[in-house]
Structures are given as C-alpha cells and as structure tokens.
Scaffold this active site. Structure first.
Site, mmCIF file in Angstrom:
data_model
loop_
_atom_site.group_PDB
_atom_site.id
_atom_site.type_symbol
_atom_site.label_atom_id
_atom_site.label_comp_id
_atom_site.label_asym_id
_atom_site.label_seq_id
_atom_site.Cartn_x
_atom_site.Cartn_y
_atom_site.Cartn_z
ATOM 1 N N ASN A 10 39.978 38.866 35.303
ATOM 2 C CA ASN A 10 41.258 38.917 34.595
ATOM 3 C C ASN A 10 41.593 37.603 33.919
ATOM 4 O OD1 ASN A 10 41.835 41.534 35.367
ATOM 5 N ND2 ASN A 10 43.195 40.961 37.043
ATOM 6 N N GLY A 38 41.739 37.604 38.713
ATOM 7 C CA GLY A 38 41.110 38.870 39.103
ATOM 8 C C GLY A 38 40.693 38.718 40.552
ATOM 9 N N GLY A 40 38.459 40.130 42.283
ATOM 10 C CA GLY A 40 37.015 40.036 42.467
ATOM 11 C C GLY A 40 36.486 38.675 42.077
ATOM 12 N N ASN A 179 45.718 42.377 54.379
ATOM 13 C CA ASN A 179 46.828 41.596 54.909
ATOM 14 C C ASN A 179 47.623 42.511 55.834
ATOM 15 O OD1 ASN A 179 48.749 43.075 53.393
ATOM 16 N ND2 ASN A 179 48.584 41.661 51.663
ATOM 17 N N LEU A 206 47.625 37.116 58.353
ATOM 18 C CA LEU A 206 48.984 37.282 58.880
ATOM 19 C C LEU A 206 49.949 36.277 58.261
ATOM 20 C CD1 LEU A 206 47.879 37.509 62.639
ATOM 21 C CD2 LEU A 206 48.405 39.445 61.145
ATOM 22 N N ARG A 209 51.249 33.039 60.056
ATOM 23 C CA ARG A 209 50.817 33.154 61.459
ATOM 24 C C ARG A 209 49.297 33.148 61.584
ATOM 25 N NH1 ARG A 209 52.070 37.864 63.326
ATOM 26 N NH2 ARG A 209 52.910 38.686 61.379
ATOM 27 N N ASP A 237 42.587 36.041 48.371
ATOM 28 C CA ASP A 237 41.213 36.112 47.830
ATOM 29 C C ASP A 237 40.402 34.913 48.306
ATOM 30 O OD1 ASP A 237 42.058 38.340 46.373
ATOM 31 O OD2 ASP A 237 42.615 37.123 44.641
ATOM 32 N N ARG A 270 48.398 24.569 45.236
ATOM 33 C CA ARG A 270 48.030 24.293 43.838
ATOM 34 C C ARG A 270 48.418 25.477 42.969
ATOM 35 N NH1 ARG A 270 41.716 22.807 45.230
ATOM 36 N NH2 ARG A 270 42.137 20.852 46.306
HETATM 37 O O1 RIB Z 1 44.993 38.169 43.946
HETATM 38 C C1 RIB Z 1 45.410 37.463 42.809
HETATM 39 C C2 RIB Z 1 44.900 38.120 41.561
HETATM 40 O O2 RIB Z 1 45.481 39.406 41.453
HETATM 41 C C3 RIB Z 1 45.245 37.424 40.276
HETATM 42 O O3 RIB Z 1 44.305 36.460 39.902
HETATM 43 C C4 RIB Z 1 45.396 38.569 39.288
HETATM 44 O O4 RIB Z 1 44.433 38.553 38.283
HETATM 45 C C5 RIB Z 1 45.333 39.841 40.119
HETATM 46 O O5 RIB Z 1 44.121 40.468 40.045
#
Ligand code: RIB
Length: 291
Positions: A10, A38, A40, A179, A206, A209, A237, A270
């Site tokens: 993305n 994104g 992924g 989550n 969590l 936590r 991610d 960040r």
């Molecule tokens: O998990 C965060 C991501 O969710 C972002 O980078 C956005 O592109 C969406 O896919």
C-alpha cells in the site's frame, strides 16, 4: 528457511489530526505524509529486518513505480511483485494526538493478484518454509491450503478482521497471529473461547499488556516494553514479522516474543508504518538498554 509473504503493498496517506472526525465533521489536519505500508509489506519488512530470509509476493498497478522503489530500498526483492491492471493499493490513515489510528484501505492490485503468479511463487518454495498471509489480498485460502499440502508451515494474521475470512483459512494454518479484539471476535464467531481457538499455535498481542503464545502444549507470556506512542500504525505487523523471523531462526518462543515486543515498542515511537520498523541492531541496542 524462507518466509514467503503473500502480502498487500500500500501507499499510505497519513493525516495527523487533533482528534478523529465526528460524522459530518470537516477537519483540518496538522500534518500529512506519504509512506510505504500494507500489512503484508510491513510484516515482510519486519521479518527481513529481524534477519529473516523473506520473499514478498504481491502486485501493484501501472501506478506502482513509487511503491516498487520503496520496497526495493528495503532490500526485499521485486521479483515476485506482479504488474496488474488495477490501481496500486492505498490506505488513508488518520493518526490522533495519542498516536491511535483509523485506517481505510483500497485493495486494488492487492485483491487482483493472478492465481498463476501465486502458483509460481509457491512452486519456488521448499518444504519447511513459511507461507505468511493477512486478510488484505486475494488467494489467501487457496494458497495457504496449497502451501500446507506442499509441506510449508503456514502463518496467518487475520487483519483486517473478517470473521468468515478467518474461519475459512483456519483449517489450513499452523500459526494464527491476532490481537485481543480479533481473538475475542473470532472466538465468538466460532462459539469457542479465545483460549480454545482451534489452531496449532496462537500468537496474541495484548497491547500494553504484552503478548501471549499458546502452542506445542505450552503457554508463554511476555510483557510489553513501555513506549511513548507517536503512531501505532504497523506496530502489530512489526510484532508479527519479528516473531515469525525469530521462531524461524529457532529462537525459544519467549526470546522471539521478547524481540518482537521490543521491535513493536520502537515502532510505535516513530511515525509511519514500514518506515518505523526497526533494524535488528536497533532492537539489540534497545534490549541492552532495557535489560
Ligand atoms: O497495519 C498497518 C497497515 O494497515 C498500514 O500500513 C496500511 O497500509 C494498512 O494496510
């Protein structure tokens, strides 16, 4: 082994806001930035920065030059990124003063990855490799089923959450990353408790936590590190990618989760998604400082 990530790519349009807009409200932002994202791509970059051997499999449209350049800058190969006749995926992200976010995604090319492209990527994978997916692309169930049949280990992060999509992929996965909210919603949908979601291994974050792992007959919990949240986008991610790379490298579960937790703490401090993911060296320094 290699972590093959069938994942979304993305362009993230990030607006900083004093608060989230109410229905019907027009709000002036206090900052705007464009970055790579994104779920992924973020997970692939996190696993790569953690030291994993990672292959990102996905698609962009004719407008995808900028995204390709940003992916290339991370050191990930562009070999398995197809060009398709759909707009490159994008996200509109609101980040409030507390670092929380709201995200709207347009799937575009992420939902138009050709089956032959996925098949070719799978054919290049070896038994024992990981096949990692999220719920932002097409071909999740088919490819995960095929990966399992080829002897790969399969991992899935069921975000963005869709109960039916999660249920469909569940029988084919070895490791489910969720989550707390997703775990509760999935458990309700399945008529079980979060503790009894039927997967060989469950990795549940969590928030403040920490995180808990359930698998191989053991339960492992780790605390979160304190962090000043600037932007929580992509923190989950980051955790998933780092955890998977750690497990793949053979780290004990507690150590893989501790490193993932440190990486997530650095990421939330960040701005941005992919750009906020720390390197392995940064995680090492952070862990020394927080020993
Ligand atoms: O998990 C965060 C991501 O969710 C972002 O980078 C956005 O592109 C969406 O896919």
């Amino acid at each position: 082994m290699t972590i093959h990530c069938l994942g979304s790519i993305n362009v993230d349009h990030v607006h900083r806001l004093p608060h989230f807009p109410a229905p019907g409200e027009t709000l002036q932002d206090t900052g705007y930035a464009v970055g790579l994202g994104g779920k992924g791509t973020n997970q692939a970059i996190a696993a790569h920065r953690a030291g994993g051997d990672v292959r990102l499999i996905g698609a962009v449209g004719a407008d995808g030059g900028w995204a390709r350049e940003r992916v290339a800058e991370t050191g990930l190969s562009l070999d398995a990124i197809a060009a398709v006749e759909a707009a490159t995926g994008h996200a509109v992200i609101y980040v409030d003063a507390g670092g929380e976010n709201q995200i709207v995604i347009h799937g575009g090319a992420n939902r138009a990855i050709p089956a032959a492209h996925v098949d070719a990527a799978l054919a290049a994978a070896a038994p024992g490799d990981w096949w990692l997916t999220q719920n932002e692309t097409n071909a999740v169930v088919e490819s995960t089923r095929a990966a399992k049949a080829r002897g790969l280990r399969t991992a899935h992060a069921c975000a963005p959450f869709d109960a039916e999509a999660a249920r469909a992929v569940l029988p084919h996965i070895d490791l489910l990353a969720v989550n707390e909210g997703e775990a509760a919603a999935l458990a309700t949908h399945l008529g079980v408790t979060p503790e009894t979601i039927p997967v060989p291994a469950l990795l549940m974050t969590l928030g403040a936590r920490g995180a808990v792992w359930r698998g191989n007959g053991e339960t492992v919990a780790v605390d979160a590190f304190p962090a000043e949240a600037v932007d929580t986008t992509g923190a989950g991610d980051t955790f998933t990618g780092y955890a998977l790379a750690g497990l793949d490298a053979g780290l004990p579960v507690a150590e893989a989760l501790r490193r993932a937790s440190a990486a997530a703490a650095l990421a939330v401090a960040r701005p941005g998604a992919a750009a906020a993911i720390p390197t392995r060296d940064e995680v090492d320094v952070f862990l020394k400082e927080h020993a």
